[in-house]
Write an enzyme that holds these catalytic residues in place. Sequence first.
Site, short mmCIF file in Angstrom:
data_model
loop_
_atom_site.label_atom_id
_atom_site.label_comp_id
_atom_site.label_asym_id
_atom_site.label_seq_id
_atom_site.Cartn_x
_atom_site.Cartn_y
_atom_site.Cartn_z
N GLY A 40 0.37 -0.91 0.27
CA GLY A 40 -0.16 -0.17 -0.06
C GLY A 40 0.97 1.14 0.18
O GLY A 40 1.33 0.94 -1.04
N GLY A 118 3.58 -9.05 -1.12
CA GLY A 118 5.31 -9.74 -0.73
C GLY A 118 4.59 -10.51 -0.12
O GLY A 118 3.28 -11.13 0.23
N GLU A 186 -11.86 7.04 21.63
CA GLU A 186 -11.12 8.21 20.33
C GLU A 186 -12.07 8.61 19.90
O GLU A 186 -12.22 9.77 19.46
CB GLU A 186 -9.65 7.70 19.72
CG GLU A 186 -8.50 8.01 21.33
CD GLU A 186 -7.66 7.53 20.47
OE1 GLU A 186 -6.05 8.41 20.82
OE2 GLU A 186 -7.33 8.16 18.86
N ASP A 306 1.89 -5.21 14.73
CA ASP A 306 1.40 -5.31 15.35
C ASP A 306 1.47 -6.75 15.15
O ASP A 306 0.10 -6.96 15.52
CB ASP A 306 0.36 -4.48 14.91
CG ASP A 306 -0.32 -3.37 14.97
OD1 ASP A 306 0.70 -3.09 16.12
OD2 ASP A 306 -0.81 -2.19 14.96
N HIS A 439 6.11 27.48 36.48
CA HIS A 439 4.60 27.25 37.05
C HIS A 439 4.30 28.89 35.93
O HIS A 439 4.96 29.81 35.57
CB HIS A 439 5.21 27.90 38.13
CG HIS A 439 3.51 28.68 38.86
ND1 HIS A 439 2.80 27.98 39.42
CD2 HIS A 439 3.07 30.09 38.43
CE1 HIS A 439 1.23 28.79 39.41
NE2 HIS A 439 1.84 29.91 39.05
C1 FAD Z 1 -7.48 3.81 14.26
C2 FAD Z 1 -6.09 3.18 14.95
C3 FAD Z 1 -5.40 4.59 15.54
C4 FAD Z 1 -4.34 4.62 16.15
N1 FAD Z 1 -3.79 5.30 17.26
C5 FAD Z 1 -2.40 5.56 18.01
C6 FAD Z 1 -1.92 6.51 18.41
O1 FAD Z 1 -2.56 7.85 18.51
N2 FAD Z 1 -0.92 6.17 19.03
C7 FAD Z 1 -0.26 4.61 18.88
O2 FAD Z 1 0.93 4.28 18.64
N3 FAD Z 1 -0.57 3.87 18.03
C8 FAD Z 1 -2.30 4.41 17.13
N4 FAD Z 1 -2.39 3.61 16.70
C9 FAD Z 1 -1.47 1.87 16.68
C10 FAD Z 1 -0.22 1.82 15.24
O3 FAD Z 1 -0.89 2.30 14.11
C11 FAD Z 1 0.12 0.69 15.18
O4 FAD Z 1 0.63 -0.53 16.44
C12 FAD Z 1 1.00 0.73 14.10
O5 FAD Z 1 0.82 1.31 12.80
C13 FAD Z 1 1.83 -0.64 13.90
O6 FAD Z 1 2.70 -0.83 12.49
P1 FAD Z 1 3.03 -2.26 11.96
O7 FAD Z 1 4.66 -1.84 11.09
O8 FAD Z 1 3.03 -2.41 12.80
O9 FAD Z 1 1.90 -2.42 11.28
P2 FAD Z 1 1.68 -1.58 9.80
O10 FAD Z 1 1.48 0.06 10.24
O11 FAD Z 1 -0.17 -2.02 9.86
O12 FAD Z 1 2.09 -1.63 8.69
C14 FAD Z 1 2.03 -2.58 7.54
C15 FAD Z 1 2.15 -2.59 6.41
O13 FAD Z 1 2.24 -3.71 5.76
C16 FAD Z 1 1.71 -3.44 4.90
N5 FAD Z 1 1.11 -5.05 4.16
C17 FAD Z 1 1.15 -5.92 5.01
N6 FAD Z 1 0.93 -7.41 4.37
C18 FAD Z 1 2.02 -6.63 3.10
C19 FAD Z 1 1.98 -7.68 2.12
N7 FAD Z 1 1.94 -9.13 1.69
N8 FAD Z 1 2.77 -7.76 1.26
C20 FAD Z 1 3.65 -5.90 1.45
N9 FAD Z 1 2.72 -4.72 2.91
C21 FAD Z 1 2.31 -5.56 3.41
C22 FAD Z 1 0.77 -2.94 5.24
O14 FAD Z 1 -0.19 -2.54 3.91
C23 FAD Z 1 1.22 -1.80 5.90
O15 FAD Z 1 1.03 -0.35 5.24
C24 FAD Z 1 -3.72 3.25 16.30
C25 FAD Z 1 -3.78 2.60 14.66
C26 FAD Z 1 -5.25 3.24 14.88
C27 FAD Z 1 -5.78 1.62 13.89
#
Ligand code: FAD
Length: 462
Positions: A40, A118, A186, A306, A439
């Site tokens: 994405g 991937g 939120e 995550d 303060h």
């Molecule tokens: C509504 C909401 C609000 C949030 N607010 C906060 C906040 O205020 N503060 C905070 O710390 N966290 C917040 N979070 C949590 C935070 O967004 C996640 O913890 C963080 O994005 C996790 O990062 P990540 O890299 O593990 O996964 P992601 O950000 O989900 O990234 C994974 C990436 O992998 C890509 N991907 C998946 N499968 C494939 C594949 N097969 N091939 C290629 N690419 C692939 C996806 O497209 C995506 O871009 C929030 C989440 C949500 C849903």
Amino acid sequence: MANDASTVFDLVILGGGSGGYAAALRGAQLGLDVALIEKGKVGGTCLHNGCIPTKALLHAGEIADQARESEQFGVKATFEGIDIAAVHKYKDDVIAGLYKGLQGLIASRKITYIEGEGRLSSPTSVDVNGQRVQGRHVLLATGSVPKSLPGLEIDGDRIISSDHALVLDRVPTSAIVLGGGVIGVEFASAWKSFGTDVTVIEGMKHLVPVEDENSSKLLERAFRKRGIKFNLGTFFEKAEYTQDGVKVTLADGKTFEAEVLLVAVGRGPVSQGLGYEEAGVAMDRGYVLVDEYMRTNVPTISAVGDLVPTLQLAHVGFAEGILVAERLAGLKTVPIDYDGVPRVTYCHPEVASVGITEAKAKEIYGADKVVALKYNLAGNGKSKILKTAGEIKLVQVKDGAVVGVHMVGDRMGEQVGEAQLIYNWEALPAEVAQLVHAHPTQNEALGEAHLALAGKPLHSHD
Ligand SMILES: Cc1cc2nc3c(=O)[nH]c(=O)nc-3n(C[C@H](O)[C@H](O)[C@H](O)COP(=O)(O)OP(=O)(O)OC[C@H]3O[C@@H](n4cnc5c(N)ncnc54)[C@H](O)[C@@H]3O)c2cc1C
């Protein structure tokens, strides 16, 4: 490094969200040849569907509330309504600016960026766009997506996930939010500020149930005052369509109706069909299992963010990604203390914490070895000026360090930085009490709470 069939990267990263791109940036900085594969947009959930857009909506909501409440401050302003298209434009402009900056950063660090979906094809390769990308090491960082409950189908129209809520082209007249965790409260907060009649359904005893109980109770009091309704302690049974909305029935037979139902019951890992199990990676309910250095059971594969069963927070993803990059580059790394990671829920009022809850401290140290102190923001000048209510609660091991800081009040998220230092440096109350706080700031409340805990309260009663 250019990618051709014979290239073997030092690190191939699957997924360009917080965890994946942090590993890519740090790895490249340390001289590793890095390939980053993203289907994405780089930035992932946090930038495009999570942290950033929700905080923009919440800020727009704060401005709406300020306009409504302006007279309390002697300012004559009128609230005319929400132009949701303009709110989305504001939010999307913030995202676009950050997205552009991130793309520039990826390019400037000479990371090989591959757009495409991937799949892990061996312990040392990922297949994407019909091509095999080889690496000495592979990092899995495919993140998470919204979950639902058995029998509850998200249709994207009346029954929606946070992804849909972020692009909804209208302010719903009424909404049921299923789930009183971070994401649920939120959205409840932002929608209420926009004028929606909101009800939160939470099966546990409290809103934000993983926080210290005192924070949950303070948030519930504040939500009640704001007219945000909630039902606690009973689980969801079913949802049905009505003529113009949705009806939710709980296990005790109670029903609720609204125009939309936001399902905010958590997020599940993205791991199915991606070749992880075939490569021998140990998993549990879709999560990839890792040790404290983010290593899976397969020596050439790590995983972060995550996708692994740690706190689902962007800054946790960053930290885990950096840890992997530094380990692979041969630097000495230290496991993350997850209790020491700050947590902020950006509703109105905010809930912020670091360290452990009073209940957990009592479990670990014994009830007679734990001291808890609450400092009411009513005694804090800046909070009075802002007309925000709340408390800072400190949890201390008797005659020892502060092991938990739990704060509720507008803008308290900004105070979590100092709280984090206090927890992570195992500060004694007397040491923090010695530091002079400016303060009038809300930060001063943190100082005053420690003065009180050190036995010399200033603007609070003995
Ligand atoms: C509504 C909401 C609000 C949030 N607010 C906060 C906040 O205020 N503060 C905070 O710390 N966290 C917040 N979070 C949590 C935070 O967004 C996640 O913890 C963080 O994005 C996790 O990062 P990540 O890299 O593990 O996964 P992601 O950000 O989900 O990234 C994974 C990436 O992998 C890509 N991907 C998946 N499968 C494939 C594949 N097969 N091939 C290629 N690419 C692939 C996806 O497209 C995506 O871009 C929030 C989440 C949500 C849903």
